[in-house]
Design a protein around this motif. Structure first.
Motif, PDB file in Angstrom:
ATOM      1  N   ASN A  20       0.807  -1.216   0.000  1.00  0.00           N
ATOM      2  CA  ASN A  20       0.000   0.000   0.000  1.00  0.00           C
ATOM      3  C   ASN A  20       0.847   1.276   0.000  1.00  0.00           C
ATOM      4  OD1 ASN A  20       0.946  -0.182   2.605  1.00  0.00           O
ATOM      5  ND2 ASN A  20      -1.018   0.208   3.586  1.00  0.00           N
ATOM      6  N   SER A  21       2.140   1.136  -0.248  1.00  0.00           N
ATOM      7  CA  SER A  21       3.019   2.306  -0.306  1.00  0.00           C
ATOM      8  C   SER A  21       2.663   3.158  -1.524  1.00  0.00           C
ATOM      9  CB  SER A  21       4.481   1.888  -0.403  1.00  0.00           C
ATOM     10  OG  SER A  21       4.876   1.219   0.762  1.00  0.00           O
ATOM     11  N   ASN A  22       2.559   4.464  -1.283  1.00  0.00           N
ATOM     12  CA  ASN A  22       2.191   5.391  -2.344  1.00  0.00           C
ATOM     13  C   ASN A  22       3.445   5.858  -3.085  1.00  0.00           C
ATOM     14  OD1 ASN A  22       1.679   8.147  -3.509  1.00  0.00           O
ATOM     15  ND2 ASN A  22      -0.388   7.661  -2.826  1.00  0.00           N
ATOM     16  N   PHE A  23       3.430   5.695  -4.387  1.00  0.00           N
ATOM     17  CA  PHE A  23       4.551   6.061  -5.250  1.00  0.00           C
ATOM     18  C   PHE A  23       5.006   7.498  -4.999  1.00  0.00           C
ATOM     19  CE2 PHE A  23       5.939   7.911  -9.334  1.00  0.00           C
ATOM     20  CZ  PHE A  23       7.015   7.102  -9.628  1.00  0.00           C
ATOM     21  N   PHE A  24       4.056   8.410  -4.905  1.00  0.00           N
ATOM     22  CA  PHE A  24       4.396   9.825  -4.757  1.00  0.00           C
ATOM     23  C   PHE A  24       4.828  10.174  -3.335  1.00  0.00           C
ATOM     24  CE2 PHE A  24       1.637   9.470  -8.442  1.00  0.00           C
ATOM     25  CZ  PHE A  24       2.493   9.991  -9.406  1.00  0.00           C
ATOM     26  N   SER A  25       4.267   9.508  -2.348  1.00  0.00           N
ATOM     27  CA  SER A  25       4.691   9.722  -0.961  1.00  0.00           C
ATOM     28  C   SER A  25       6.111   9.219  -0.733  1.00  0.00           C
ATOM     29  CB  SER A  25       3.747   9.003   0.009  1.00  0.00           C
ATOM     30  OG  SER A  25       2.461   9.553  -0.053  1.00  0.00           O
ATOM     31  N   MET A  26       6.531   8.260  -1.548  1.00  0.00           N
ATOM     32  CA  MET A  26       7.883   7.715  -1.443  1.00  0.00           C
ATOM     33  C   MET A  26       8.916   8.614  -2.120  1.00  0.00           C
ATOM     34  SD  MET A  26       7.152   3.697  -2.225  1.00  0.00           S
ATOM     35  CE  MET A  26       8.896   3.301  -2.172  1.00  0.00           C
ATOM     36  N   GLY A  27       8.441   9.662  -2.787  1.00  0.00           N
ATOM     37  CA  GLY A  27       9.357  10.565  -3.485  1.00  0.00           C
ATOM     38  C   GLY A  27       9.242  10.492  -4.992  1.00  0.00           C
ATOM     39  N   GLY A  28       8.274   9.735  -5.472  1.00  0.00           N
ATOM     40  CA  GLY A  28       8.070   9.635  -6.915  1.00  0.00           C
ATOM     41  C   GLY A  28       7.597  10.965  -7.491  1.00  0.00           C
ATOM     42  N   HIS A  29       7.913  11.176  -8.751  1.00  0.00           N
ATOM     43  CA  HIS A  29       7.510  12.387  -9.462  1.00  0.00           C
ATOM     44  C   HIS A  29       7.214  12.008 -10.905  1.00  0.00           C
ATOM     45  CE1 HIS A  29      11.645  12.234 -10.944  1.00  0.00           C
ATOM     46  NE2 HIS A  29      12.026  12.162  -9.671  1.00  0.00           N
ATOM     47  N   PHE A  54      -0.896   7.891 -11.689  1.00  0.00           N
ATOM     48  CA  PHE A  54      -1.356   9.028 -10.895  1.00  0.00           C
ATOM     49  C   PHE A  54      -2.658   8.704 -10.168  1.00  0.00           C
ATOM     50  CE2 PHE A  54       1.670  11.071 -13.637  1.00  0.00           C
ATOM     51  CZ  PHE A  54       2.214  12.063 -12.840  1.00  0.00           C
ATOM     52  N   ASP A  55      -3.535   7.949 -10.823  1.00  0.00           N
ATOM     53  CA  ASP A  55      -4.829   7.596 -10.225  1.00  0.00           C
ATOM     54  C   ASP A  55      -4.724   6.462  -9.205  1.00  0.00           C
ATOM     55  OD1 ASP A  55      -6.031   9.511 -11.813  1.00  0.00           O
ATOM     56  OD2 ASP A  55      -6.801   8.075 -13.277  1.00  0.00           O
ATOM     57  N   PHE A  56      -3.810   5.529  -9.433  1.00  0.00           N
ATOM     58  CA  PHE A  56      -3.652   4.348  -8.586  1.00  0.00           C
ATOM     59  C   PHE A  56      -2.175   4.188  -8.225  1.00  0.00           C
ATOM     60  CE2 PHE A  56      -7.088   3.545 -11.670  1.00  0.00           C
ATOM     61  CZ  PHE A  56      -8.159   3.432 -10.803  1.00  0.00           C
ATOM     62  N   PRO A  57      -1.647   5.030  -7.333  1.00  0.00           N
ATOM     63  CA  PRO A  57      -0.198   5.089  -7.121  1.00  0.00           C
ATOM     64  C   PRO A  57       0.412   4.072  -6.159  1.00  0.00           C
ATOM     65  CG  PRO A  57      -1.254   6.780  -5.834  1.00  0.00           C
ATOM     66  CD  PRO A  57      -2.344   6.099  -6.627  1.00  0.00           C
TER      67      PRO A  57
END
Length: 74
Positions: A20-29, A54-57
């Motif tokens: 359930n780790s969020n791509f963007f919360s991990m530093g993704g851009h 972006f919709d399902f990160p």
């Protein structure tokens, strides 16, 4: 497992990443999202729209979307 492996390589992380780790919360851009989509395309032989990331990160949701595109259950 494969999507988790892609995430660990993209972020240079050696430990297991929760599903359930969020791509963007991990530093993704956005540029890293393009790399993620490219890796998914190469490995799974599917074209995943960038909007999907972006919709399902999360690893879990991205895996579900790949499964829907492939129409093959995990």
């Amino acid at each position: 497992e494969i999507v988790t492996s892609i995430f660990t390589k993209l972020f240079g992380i050696s430990q297991e990443i929760p599903l359930n780790s969020n791509f963007f919360s991990m530093g993704g851009h956005s540029l890293l999202a393009v790399k993620l989509a490219s890796q998914i395309s190469q490995i799974f032989r599917v074209q995943i729209p960038l909007k999907t990331i972006f919709d399902f990160p999360t690893i879990e949701k991205i895996s579900e979307e790949i499964s829907k595109i492939q129409k093959v259950p995990w």
